[in-house]
Design an enzyme around this catalytic site. Structure first.
Site, short mmCIF file in Angstrom:
data_model
loop_
_atom_site.label_atom_id
_atom_site.label_comp_id
_atom_site.label_asym_id
_atom_site.label_seq_id
_atom_site.Cartn_x
_atom_site.Cartn_y
_atom_site.Cartn_z
N ARG A 229 27.83 2.09 26.04
CA ARG A 229 28.52 0.87 26.44
C ARG A 229 27.64 -0.03 27.30
O ARG A 229 26.83 0.45 28.09
CB ARG A 229 29.81 1.21 27.19
CG ARG A 229 30.85 1.90 26.32
CD ARG A 229 32.08 2.34 27.14
NE ARG A 229 33.11 2.85 26.27
CZ ARG A 229 33.18 4.14 25.86
NH1 ARG A 229 32.25 5.01 26.26
NH2 ARG A 229 34.14 4.53 25.06
N HIS B 77 27.84 0.80 21.26
CA HIS B 77 27.02 1.30 20.15
C HIS B 77 26.47 0.19 19.24
O HIS B 77 26.46 0.31 18.02
CB HIS B 77 27.80 2.30 19.31
CG HIS B 77 28.04 3.62 19.99
ND1 HIS B 77 27.16 4.18 20.88
CD2 HIS B 77 29.08 4.50 19.88
CE1 HIS B 77 27.63 5.35 21.30
NE2 HIS B 77 28.79 5.56 20.73
N HIS C 4 24.17 9.90 16.33
CA HIS C 4 25.52 10.23 16.80
C HIS C 4 26.16 11.33 15.94
O HIS C 4 27.33 11.25 15.60
CB HIS C 4 26.38 8.96 16.79
CG HIS C 4 27.54 8.99 17.74
ND1 HIS C 4 28.70 9.69 17.49
CD2 HIS C 4 27.72 8.39 18.95
CE1 HIS C 4 29.55 9.50 18.48
NE2 HIS C 4 28.97 8.72 19.39
N TYR D 42 28.03 14.68 15.07
CA TYR D 42 28.99 15.59 15.67
C TYR D 42 28.68 16.99 15.14
O TYR D 42 28.84 17.26 13.95
CB TYR D 42 30.42 15.23 15.27
CG TYR D 42 30.99 13.97 15.88
CD1 TYR D 42 32.02 14.04 16.83
CD2 TYR D 42 30.55 12.72 15.49
CE1 TYR D 42 32.58 12.89 17.36
CE2 TYR D 42 31.10 11.56 16.02
CZ TYR D 42 32.11 11.66 16.96
OH TYR D 42 32.67 10.52 17.49
N ASP E 113 32.27 13.08 28.23
CA ASP E 113 31.71 11.91 27.55
C ASP E 113 30.74 11.27 28.53
O ASP E 113 30.80 10.08 28.81
CB ASP E 113 32.82 10.93 27.14
CG ASP E 113 32.31 9.87 26.17
OD1 ASP E 113 31.14 9.96 25.74
OD2 ASP E 113 33.07 8.94 25.85
N GLU F 245 23.87 13.22 22.39
CA GLU F 245 23.19 11.96 22.10
C GLU F 245 22.02 11.76 23.06
O GLU F 245 22.19 11.32 24.18
CB GLU F 245 24.18 10.81 22.22
CG GLU F 245 25.42 10.95 21.34
CD GLU F 245 26.58 10.12 21.84
OE1 GLU F 245 26.41 8.88 21.98
OE2 GLU F 245 27.65 10.69 22.12
#
Length: 347
Positions: free
Chosen positions: A80, A105, A177, A179, A250, A311
């Site tokens: 962000r 992003h 990114h 997962y 996060d 990340e």
């Protein structure tokens, strides 16, 4: 050991291609020229069973309509940027706002939502994606020439290298990114995965999920991964930092070492182990707290904590925090970063 190509659909009347890299050990990595998306990574467990260990879709339409950045390259700036604006060289730039009042992003049409040119080197098990991000794209200054290279080795290493140059000062902070879910074919969530980080500090987030600028010590917190801990610890934590991101993680963690097995993820049932080594200063650990139950992921219902993102990047919103490593790329300078993902097993 080879690279194959297959059609994966069309976007704006242009064909999307799936590139599949297979090494001599049978490890498979599949990537798209749309968003440089990693769709599958297939590796063995400790019994020799080959299964997929990342979240993704079988259809291009699902990536376009439903994907929370599954496997994609995020940029120009990952994470962000507060208020969707920044001051560079005395000029205010306004970015696309796609996360409330913030920029996330790379914006509405970031690197994850565009087609890239592809060049394959079969003998090196390499696919190199390239594109020019034009001046003003999503609000960023400068024409940015960007290359993203995926290389698979016969040691079950996936190496991602980023290279960029700009004709004006700009911001660049790119990441992949993916997962991860080492249980294999999404048999379980990631709550019992164990993560170990060489990190003594993490970055505090405000209630808007933007870094406050405070770098906090991990001692005696659920953010201390130095000796390894389960993701479940953060989900069950009463720490405000865990709660505000949707119960879990996060957060950017500052790495105390580089290219020294600084990030290690293991899954006890399958015995799979992922070692991540990077030259980046930090890693954002995202435990999938916001994954929605609105789609199927390879036949499995999407849900919270089905995957974990690791990340590797510079700290988010660094343009607003002088104490963070810079994300400014000067005109004519080279942006070069690399991250290696090594897959193995434990008994």
């Amino acid at each position: 050991m080879n690279v194959t190509r297959a059609p994966f659909g069309f976007i704006n009347n242009q064909e999307v291609t799936l590139y599949t890299l297979t090494n001599n050990q049978g490890m498979i990595v599949s990537v798209l020229n749309y968003g440089c998306i990693i769709t599958k990574i297939i590796v063995p467990d400790n019994k020799g069973s080959f299964e997929n260990v990342v979240l993704g879709f079988d259809k291009l339409e699902d990536y376009i309509e439903h994907s929370p950045f599954f496997g994609a390259i995020c940029g120009r700036v990952a994470g962000r940027i507060g208020k969707g604006e920044f001051d560079l060289n005395g000029k205010i730039y306004t970015l696309a706002k796609n996360d409330g009042e913030n920029h996330l992003h790379g914006g509405i049409h970031g690197f994850d939502k565009v087609l890239w040119d592809a060049k394959v080197k079969d003998e090196e098990l390499t696919v190199q994606f390239s594109r020019t991000s034009p001046d003003g794209e999503e609000g960023y200054p400068g024409n940015l020439e960007m290359k993203v290279t995926y290389q698979l080795t016969n040691e079950n290493e996936l190496i991602i290298t980023y290279h960029g140059t700009s004709d004006e000062d700009t911001l660049v902070n790119v990441t992949n990114h993916s997962y991860f879910n080492l249980s294999g074919d999404l048999k379980d969530d990631v709550l019992h995965h164990e993560l170990q980080l060489k990190s003594n500090a993490f970055i505090e987030l405000g209630d808007d999920l933007i870094p406050t600028g405070q770098i906090l010590d991990v001692d005696d917190t659920p953010f201390d991964f130095r000796k390894g801990r389960k993701i479940l610890d953060g989900v069950n934590s009463s720490d405000h930092q865990n709660i505000l991101v949707g119960n879990g993680y996060d957060h950017p963690f500052m790495l105390s070492h580089n290219n020294q097995q600084e990030i290690v993820l293991t899954e006890p049932m399958s015995g799979r182990k992922l070692i991540i080594e990077t030259d980046e200063p930090s890693v954002v650990v995202y435990s999938g707290n916001m994954l929605q139950e609105n789609t199927q992921v390879y036949g499995v219902q999407s849900r919270k904590h089905l995957g974990i993102c690791l990340e590797t990047q510079g700290p988010p919103d660094a343009i607003h925090h002088e104490q963070f490593p810079t994300m400014t790329l000067k005109k004519g300078e080279e942006y070069v970063r690399s991250t290696k993902y090594t897959f193995s097993t434990i008994e």
